[in-house]
Design a protein around this motif. Sequence first.
Motif: not given
Length: 164
Positions: A107, A128, A131-132, A134-136, A138, A141, A143, A148
């Motif tokens: 990331s 983008d 950011a994706f 980072d979501q995974i 977290d 999170g 996801v 993922a």
Amino acid sequence: MRRFMITTAIVSLLSLAMAGCGTQPPPTGYPTALPSVTAGSADTAKSDAVHVESATRAACESAIPLSEERAATIEQDLTGLAEAAAEGGEAAETIEANVRGKLGGWSQMLSVLATGPLEEDLKQVLIDGSAFVDQINDPDGAVPTDEAIAGVQKLAADIKAACA
């Protein structure tokens, strides 16, 4: 004193007369205006385009191999993370730290690459994508693993497409 004042006035008038007050045109062969800004702009734009193209190529050379490698191993990494979390213990913490470290590094790399002077479509994919990832990555999170995995594989394909 009067002589001094009269002499100074005469010298001043003669100086102004000799200067011509700028009413005569410049001699031929000398430029009468500054060079056109648009002529220089074409060279600058070409130079900027070459710089963007070079930076984009370098970003692609970094992002494609790592993204393809992450896409190939994400399922194994996330499955291992889920199994380790279910078992608990020190091994789970080690696996989690390893997987989160990989995702965090990826990331960060995407984010840093996106700050360069890149072609806009690649820049947006990198922003983008970062950011994706980072979501995974977290821990809080939500996801799902399947989402993922599909998202990472799509990200790798999008980066490759933006670099084509």
